[in-house]
Design a protein around this motif. Structure first.
Motif, PDB file in Angstrom:
ATOM      1  N   MET A 173     -10.728  14.164   1.355  1.00 25.78           N
ATOM      2  CA  MET A 173      -9.843  15.184   2.557  1.00 25.78           C
ATOM      3  C   MET A 173      -9.194  15.235   2.903  1.00 25.78           C
ATOM      4  N   GLN A 174      -8.616  14.796   3.946  1.00 24.04           N
ATOM      5  CA  GLN A 174      -7.263  15.239   4.357  1.00 24.04           C
ATOM      6  C   GLN A 174      -6.399  14.919   3.811  1.00 24.04           C
ATOM      7  N   ARG A 175      -5.801  15.230   1.811  1.00 22.19           N
ATOM      8  CA  ARG A 175      -5.012  15.064   2.190  1.00 22.19           C
ATOM      9  C   ARG A 175      -3.761  16.364   2.544  1.00 22.19           C
ATOM     10  N   PRO A 176      -4.660  17.087   1.585  1.00 20.25           N
ATOM     11  CA  PRO A 176      -3.789  19.054   1.740  1.00 20.25           C
ATOM     12  C   PRO A 176      -3.393  18.810   3.810  1.00 20.25           C
ATOM     13  N   ARG A 177      -4.535  18.162   4.969  1.00 14.49           N
ATOM     14  CA  ARG A 177      -4.221  18.854   6.137  1.00 14.49           C
ATOM     15  C   ARG A 177      -3.492  18.269   6.679  1.00 14.49           C
ATOM     16  N   LEU A 178      -2.196  16.695   5.633  1.00 16.03           N
ATOM     17  CA  LEU A 178      -1.627  15.747   7.035  1.00 16.03           C
ATOM     18  C   LEU A 178      -0.119  16.456   6.786  1.00 16.03           C
ATOM     19  N   SER A 179       0.163  17.499   6.686  1.00 16.31           N
ATOM     20  CA  SER A 179       1.407  18.193   6.926  1.00 16.31           C
ATOM     21  C   SER A 179       2.815  17.993   7.506  1.00 16.31           C
ATOM     22  N   ASN A 180       1.492  18.162   9.084  1.00 13.50           N
ATOM     23  CA  ASN A 180       2.112  18.127  10.368  1.00 13.50           C
ATOM     24  C   ASN A 180       2.359  16.823  10.989  1.00 13.50           C
ATOM     25  N   TYR A 181       1.799  15.844  10.244  1.00 12.77           N
ATOM     26  CA  TYR A 181       1.660  14.785  10.764  1.00 12.77           C
ATOM     27  C   TYR A 181       2.527  13.336  10.266  1.00 12.77           C
ATOM     28  N   ARG A 182       2.616  12.362  11.061  1.00 10.07           N
ATOM     29  CA  ARG A 182       3.750  11.279  10.603  1.00 10.07           C
ATOM     30  C   ARG A 182       3.144   9.943   9.828  1.00 10.07           C
ATOM     31  N   VAL A 183       2.217  10.893   8.886  1.00 10.07           N
ATOM     32  CA  VAL A 183       1.117   9.824   8.642  1.00 10.07           C
ATOM     33  C   VAL A 183       0.554  10.414   7.246  1.00 10.07           C
ATOM     34  N   GLY A 184       0.309   9.786   5.727  1.00 11.28           N
ATOM     35  CA  GLY A 184      -0.026  10.557   4.535  1.00 11.28           C
ATOM     36  C   GLY A 184      -1.806   9.647   4.553  1.00 11.28           C
ATOM     37  N   VAL A 185      -2.699   9.709   3.581  1.00 11.18           N
ATOM     38  CA  VAL A 185      -3.856   9.138   3.118  1.00 11.18           C
ATOM     39  C   VAL A 185      -3.153   7.515   2.660  1.00 11.18           C
ATOM     40  N   ASP A 186      -2.695   7.284   2.365  1.00 19.12           N
ATOM     41  CA  ASP A 186      -2.013   5.884   1.918  1.00 19.12           C
ATOM     42  C   ASP A 186      -1.974   5.140   3.023  1.00 19.12           C
ATOM     43  N   GLU A 187      -1.593   5.504   4.417  1.00 18.33           N
ATOM     44  CA  GLU A 187      -1.456   5.260   5.780  1.00 18.33           C
ATOM     45  C   GLU A 187      -2.534   4.829   6.519  1.00 18.33           C
ATOM     46  N   ILE A 188      -3.390   5.703   6.350  1.00 21.16           N
ATOM     47  CA  ILE A 188      -4.862   5.814   6.322  1.00 21.16           C
ATOM     48  C   ILE A 188      -5.340   5.333   6.481  1.00 21.16           C
ATOM     49  N   THR A 189      -5.247   4.551   4.606  1.00 24.08           N
ATOM     50  CA  THR A 189      -6.637   3.496   3.890  1.00 24.08           C
ATOM     51  C   THR A 189      -6.096   2.665   4.373  1.00 24.08           C
ATOM     52  N   ALA A 190      -4.887   2.243   4.600  1.00 24.46           N
ATOM     53  CA  ALA A 190      -4.667   0.398   5.008  1.00 24.46           C
ATOM     54  C   ALA A 190      -4.959   0.742   6.666  1.00 24.46           C
ATOM     55  N   ALA A 191      -5.147   1.080   6.998  1.00 28.36           N
ATOM     56  CA  ALA A 191      -5.233   1.015   8.588  1.00 28.36           C
ATOM     57  C   ALA A 191      -7.064   1.177   8.912  1.00 28.36           C
ATOM     58  N   VAL A 192      -7.446   1.624   7.876  1.00 26.36           N
ATOM     59  CA  VAL A 192      -8.422   1.764   8.209  1.00 26.36           C
ATOM     60  C   VAL A 192      -9.273   0.361   7.963  1.00 26.36           C
ATOM     61  N   GLN A 193      -8.549  -0.135   6.579  1.00 25.92           N
ATOM     62  CA  GLN A 193      -8.491  -1.629   6.270  1.00 25.92           C
ATOM     63  C   GLN A 193      -8.197  -2.463   7.830  1.00 25.92           C
ATOM     64  N   VAL A 194      -7.280  -2.858   8.431  1.00 24.18           N
ATOM     65  CA  VAL A 194      -6.938  -3.813   9.269  1.00 24.18           C
ATOM     66  C   VAL A 194      -7.909  -3.392  10.889  1.00 24.18           C
ATOM     67  N   ALA A 195      -7.678  -2.092  10.155  1.00 27.66           N
ATOM     68  CA  ALA A 195      -9.097  -1.671  12.005  1.00 27.66           C
ATOM     69  C   ALA A 195     -10.455  -2.382  11.419  1.00 27.66           C
ATOM     70  N   GLN A 196     -10.998  -2.666  10.519  1.00 30.78           N
ATOM     71  CA  GLN A 196     -12.375  -3.589  10.170  1.00 30.78           C
ATOM     72  C   GLN A 196     -12.436  -4.914  10.430  1.00 30.78           C
ATOM     73  N   ALA A 197     -11.039  -5.828   9.529  1.00 32.07           N
ATOM     74  CA  ALA A 197     -11.022  -6.759   9.651  1.00 32.07           C
ATOM     75  C   ALA A 197     -10.638  -6.653  11.301  1.00 32.07           C
ATOM     76  N   GLN A 198      -9.820  -6.137  12.425  1.00 32.24           N
ATOM     77  CA  GLN A 198      -9.826  -6.835  13.133  1.00 32.24           C
ATOM     78  C   GLN A 198     -11.012  -6.333  14.357  1.00 32.24           C
ATOM     79  N   GLY A 199     -12.024  -4.835  14.122  1.00 34.27           N
ATOM     80  CA  GLY A 199     -12.801  -5.167  14.977  1.00 34.27           C
ATOM     81  C   GLY A 199     -12.303  -4.382  15.941  1.00 34.27           C
ATOM     82  N   PHE A 200     -11.307  -3.044  15.786  1.00 29.31           N
ATOM     83  CA  PHE A 200     -10.889  -1.736  17.114  1.00 29.31           C
ATOM     84  C   PHE A 200      -9.697  -1.509  16.332  1.00 29.31           C
TER      85      PHE A 200
END
Length: 282
Positions: A173-200
């Protein structure tokens, strides 16, 4: 002698009982829909066209049952214990007050800005900000500021530990809402996976180049993530040894806040106390 029949007023008693239940539900609906910090007796009486004495009696009964509570400013609201029993979210006021010691500790320990964010539909909403003492502060987010879930350290913590069945949908749902930011859905998805592995969450240059954010989820007594604590600073202040220091501080802060929510701390203490918290600024 003929049989004597005793007439009762059972229908009237039942009618009165139904009226009382109806009024109680009307009061709950009214207070539950009111914005924080709640409603005063006078406003409730007028809104429901009840005599103040009747309204006061009803509120007293609901208060004795633990359904509603009144703060120092005499505003009534649905109690957090009653909300929790139905699985509804804790109020922002309760979360903010439970977070105060944690936010104060973070800003004092790290000398950088600390934030409290809560989920709000597709966004994270900043509800408190405590500024540190270091001359350069990463003030990229104001109280009341919103960001799409996943954009920012606190926002990413809310997304990464959202229920599994909701997370993928929220990201898409964020895909059309990210045009004003430096990140996209792919970057957010990858960051989610890293965060879950680290715990923060740890996001150097993720939202703003040269700035780093770190965040930690906060759970209510049922285990649901209801908020996120985060800190932000210029990148060199959240790397190396200071990165490790921030991780420890965030874990301690989140544990403290969760303990206060579990133990019932962080109750409403009124607008006066909140106004005196110089860290809660917009």
């Amino acid at each position: 002698m003929g049989e004597i029949k005793v007439l009762t007023k059972e229908p009237d008693i039942q009618k009165d009982a139904m009226m009382s239940v109806g009024r109680a539900i009307a009061v709950l609906r009214l207070i539950g829909a009111a914005p924080e910090p709640g409603m005063r007796l006078r406003d409730i009486s007028v809104a429901l066209d009840l005599h103040k004495t009747s309204a006061s009696r009803m509120l007293t009964t609901l208060g004795a049952l633990g359904v509603i509570e009144r703060d120092r400013n005499r505003c009534f609201r649905v109690s957090d214990d009653f909300r929790t029993s139905f699985g509804t979210p804790l109020t922002t006021t309760r979360l903010r007050q439970a977070a105060r010691p944690a936010l104060s500790m973070l800003s004092e320990t790290l000398e950088d800005v600390a934030f409290l964010s809560v989920p709000n539909a597709l966004d994270s909403l900043c509800v408190a900000r405590y500024i540190g003492t270091y001359p350069i502060q990463a003030l990229s987010l104001n109280v009341g500021g919103r960001r799409p879930l996943g954009v920012g350290a606190g926002s990413l913590a809310l997304l990464a530990w959202a229920p599994d069945k909701e997370r993928d949908h929220l990201i898409e749902m964020q895909r059309p809402r990210l045009s004003n930011y430096r990140v996209g859905v792919d970057e957010i998805t990858a960051a989610v996976q890293v965060a879950q592995a680290q715990g923060f969450t740890y996001l150097p240059g993720f939202v703003i180049q040269g700035m780093t954010g770190m965040g930690m989820p906060v759970r209510d007594p049922s285990g649901e993530v209801v908020a996120a604590l985060s800190v932000a600073a210029i990148t060199e202040r959240l790397s190396g040894v200071r990165r490790d220091m921030a991780i420890s501080a965030l874990k301690e802060a989140a544990s403290d806040m969760e303990g206060r929510l579990l133990g019932g701390a962080g109750r409403d203490t009124g607008a006066t106390e909140e106004a005196n918290q110089s860290g809660d600024i917009a």
